[in-house]
Design a protein around this motif. Structure first.
Motif, PDB file in Angstrom:
ATOM      1  N   UNK A 183       2.006  23.076   5.214  1.00 36.74           N
ATOM      2  CA  UNK A 183       1.139  23.323   4.057  1.00 36.74           C
ATOM      3  C   UNK A 183       1.216  22.082   3.156  1.00 36.74           C
ATOM      4  N   UNK A 184       0.471  21.025   3.496  1.00 32.59           N
ATOM      5  CA  UNK A 184       0.542  19.799   2.708  1.00 32.59           C
ATOM      6  C   UNK A 184       0.057  20.005   1.275  1.00 32.59           C
ATOM      7  N   UNK A 185       0.475  19.126   0.382  1.00 30.38           N
ATOM      8  CA  UNK A 185       0.191  19.282  -1.045  1.00 30.38           C
ATOM      9  C   UNK A 185      -1.305  19.393  -1.329  1.00 30.38           C
ATOM     10  N   UNK A 208      12.483  33.319   4.126  1.00 26.75           N
ATOM     11  CA  UNK A 208      12.025  34.603   4.667  1.00 26.75           C
ATOM     12  C   UNK A 208      11.139  35.370   3.689  1.00 26.75           C
ATOM     13  N   UNK A 209      10.890  34.802   2.505  1.00 29.84           N
ATOM     14  CA  UNK A 209      10.123  35.509   1.485  1.00 29.84           C
ATOM     15  C   UNK A 209       8.628  35.230   1.627  1.00 29.84           C
ATOM     16  N   UNK A 210       7.780  36.235   1.363  1.00 28.54           N
ATOM     17  CA  UNK A 210       6.333  36.045   1.444  1.00 28.54           C
ATOM     18  C   UNK A 210       5.867  34.957   0.475  1.00 28.54           C
ATOM     19  N   UNK A 211       5.008  34.093   0.947  1.00 30.74           N
ATOM     20  CA  UNK A 211       4.447  33.047   0.110  1.00 30.74           C
ATOM     21  C   UNK A 211       5.296  31.809  -0.022  1.00 30.74           C
ATOM     22  N   UNK A 212       6.473  31.843   0.551  1.00 37.95           N
ATOM     23  CA  UNK A 212       7.365  30.689   0.477  1.00 37.95           C
ATOM     24  C   UNK A 212       6.719  29.486   1.141  1.00 37.95           C
ATOM     25  N   UNK A 213       6.844  28.316   0.530  1.00 35.03           N
ATOM     26  CA  UNK A 213       6.294  27.095   1.117  1.00 35.03           C
ATOM     27  C   UNK A 213       7.405  26.149   1.530  1.00 35.03           C
ATOM     28  N   UNK A 214       8.227  25.691   0.600  1.00 34.73           N
ATOM     29  CA  UNK A 214       9.269  24.751   0.981  1.00 34.73           C
ATOM     30  C   UNK A 214      10.322  24.640  -0.104  1.00 34.73           C
ATOM     31  N   UNK A 231       0.849  -1.180   0.000  1.00 35.74           N
ATOM     32  CA  UNK A 231       0.000   0.000   0.000  1.00 35.74           C
ATOM     33  C   UNK A 231       0.894   1.242   0.000  1.00 35.74           C
ATOM     34  N   UNK A 232       0.495   2.239  -0.725  1.00 35.55           N
ATOM     35  CA  UNK A 232       1.227   3.503  -0.801  1.00 35.55           C
ATOM     36  C   UNK A 232       0.833   4.374   0.378  1.00 35.55           C
ATOM     37  N   UNK A 233       1.822   4.899   1.052  1.00 40.52           N
ATOM     38  CA  UNK A 233       1.587   5.801   2.186  1.00 40.52           C
ATOM     39  C   UNK A 233       2.056   7.187   1.789  1.00 40.52           C
ATOM     40  N   UNK A 234       1.117   8.071   1.444  1.00 35.33           N
ATOM     41  CA  UNK A 234       1.465   9.430   1.050  1.00 35.33           C
ATOM     42  C   UNK A 234       1.677  10.293   2.279  1.00 35.33           C
ATOM     43  N   UNK A 235       2.827  10.931   2.337  1.00 35.82           N
ATOM     44  CA  UNK A 235       3.136  11.840   3.435  1.00 35.82           C
ATOM     45  C   UNK A 235       3.508  13.190   2.842  1.00 35.82           C
ATOM     46  N   UNK A 236       3.021  14.278   3.426  1.00 41.24           N
ATOM     47  CA  UNK A 236       3.360  15.599   2.885  1.00 41.24           C
ATOM     48  C   UNK A 236       4.834  15.921   3.105  1.00 41.24           C
ATOM     49  N   UNK A 237       5.431  16.560   2.107  1.00 41.05           N
ATOM     50  CA  UNK A 237       6.810  17.019   2.264  1.00 41.05           C
ATOM     51  C   UNK A 237       6.866  18.197   3.220  1.00 41.05           C
ATOM     52  N   UNK A 238       5.796  18.972   3.261  1.00 41.82           N
ATOM     53  CA  UNK A 238       5.721  20.115   4.161  1.00 41.82           C
ATOM     54  C   UNK A 238       4.466  19.955   5.017  1.00 41.82           C
ATOM     55  N   UNK A 239       4.597  19.532   6.271  1.00 40.85           N
ATOM     56  CA  UNK A 239       3.423  19.302   7.110  1.00 40.85           C
ATOM     57  C   UNK A 239       2.646  20.583   7.431  1.00 40.85           C
ATOM     58  N   UNK A 270      -3.056  22.386  -3.453  1.00 40.25           N
ATOM     59  CA  UNK A 270      -3.837  22.169  -4.669  1.00 40.25           C
ATOM     60  C   UNK A 270      -5.188  22.862  -4.583  1.00 40.25           C
ATOM     61  N   UNK A 271      -5.769  22.939  -3.405  1.00 45.95           N
ATOM     62  CA  UNK A 271      -7.098  23.515  -3.240  1.00 45.95           C
ATOM     63  C   UNK A 271      -7.103  25.033  -3.066  1.00 45.95           C
ATOM     64  N   UNK A 272      -5.987  25.715  -3.280  1.00 46.70           N
ATOM     65  CA  UNK A 272      -5.953  27.172  -3.168  1.00 46.70           C
ATOM     66  C   UNK A 272      -6.382  27.819  -4.470  1.00 46.70           C
ATOM     67  N   UNK A 273      -6.696  29.107  -4.404  1.00 47.36           N
ATOM     68  CA  UNK A 273      -7.103  29.863  -5.598  1.00 47.36           C
ATOM     69  C   UNK A 273      -5.918  30.416  -6.380  1.00 47.36           C
ATOM     70  N   UNK A 274      -4.710  30.209  -5.881  1.00 48.87           N
ATOM     71  CA  UNK A 274      -3.525  30.689  -6.578  1.00 48.87           C
ATOM     72  C   UNK A 274      -2.730  29.489  -7.073  1.00 48.87           C
ATOM     73  N   UNK A 275      -1.943  29.717  -8.078  1.00 44.65           N
ATOM     74  CA  UNK A 275      -1.149  28.630  -8.639  1.00 44.65           C
ATOM     75  C   UNK A 275       0.226  28.601  -7.998  1.00 44.65           C
TER      76      UNK A 275
END
Length: 66
Positions: free
Chosen positions: A11-13, A53-59, A1-9, A17-22
């Motif tokens: 802001x998980x993927x 330190x930049x705005x909007x940075x995720x990972x 079984x595949x166990x998907x884990x977020x790379x960034x806990x 994906x569900x945001x209004x920005x790309x």
């Protein structure tokens, strides 16, 4: 079984994906001589710390090929 884990806990993927920005995905490929790897890692760490330190940075992640 595949166990998907977020790379960034924080802001998980699926949340990204569900945001209004790309999101922007940037992939840089480095070909580095073995003796230059320590300098590359030091420079990459400095750049990653600046990006955090930049705005909007995720990972950021660095992968080394085998």
């Amino acid at each position: 079984m595949v166990d998907l884990k977020p790379l960034d806990p924080v802001v998980p993927i699926f949340q990204q994906i569900n945001t209004d920005v790309s999101p922007v995905v940037l992939v840089n490929i480095f070909q580095v001589a073995g003796g230059d790897i320590p300098a590359l890692l030091q420079a990459w760490e400095a750049d990653a710390n600046w990006m955090k330190r930049q705005p909007g940075y995720i990972s950021t992640q660095l992968h080394q090929g085998i």
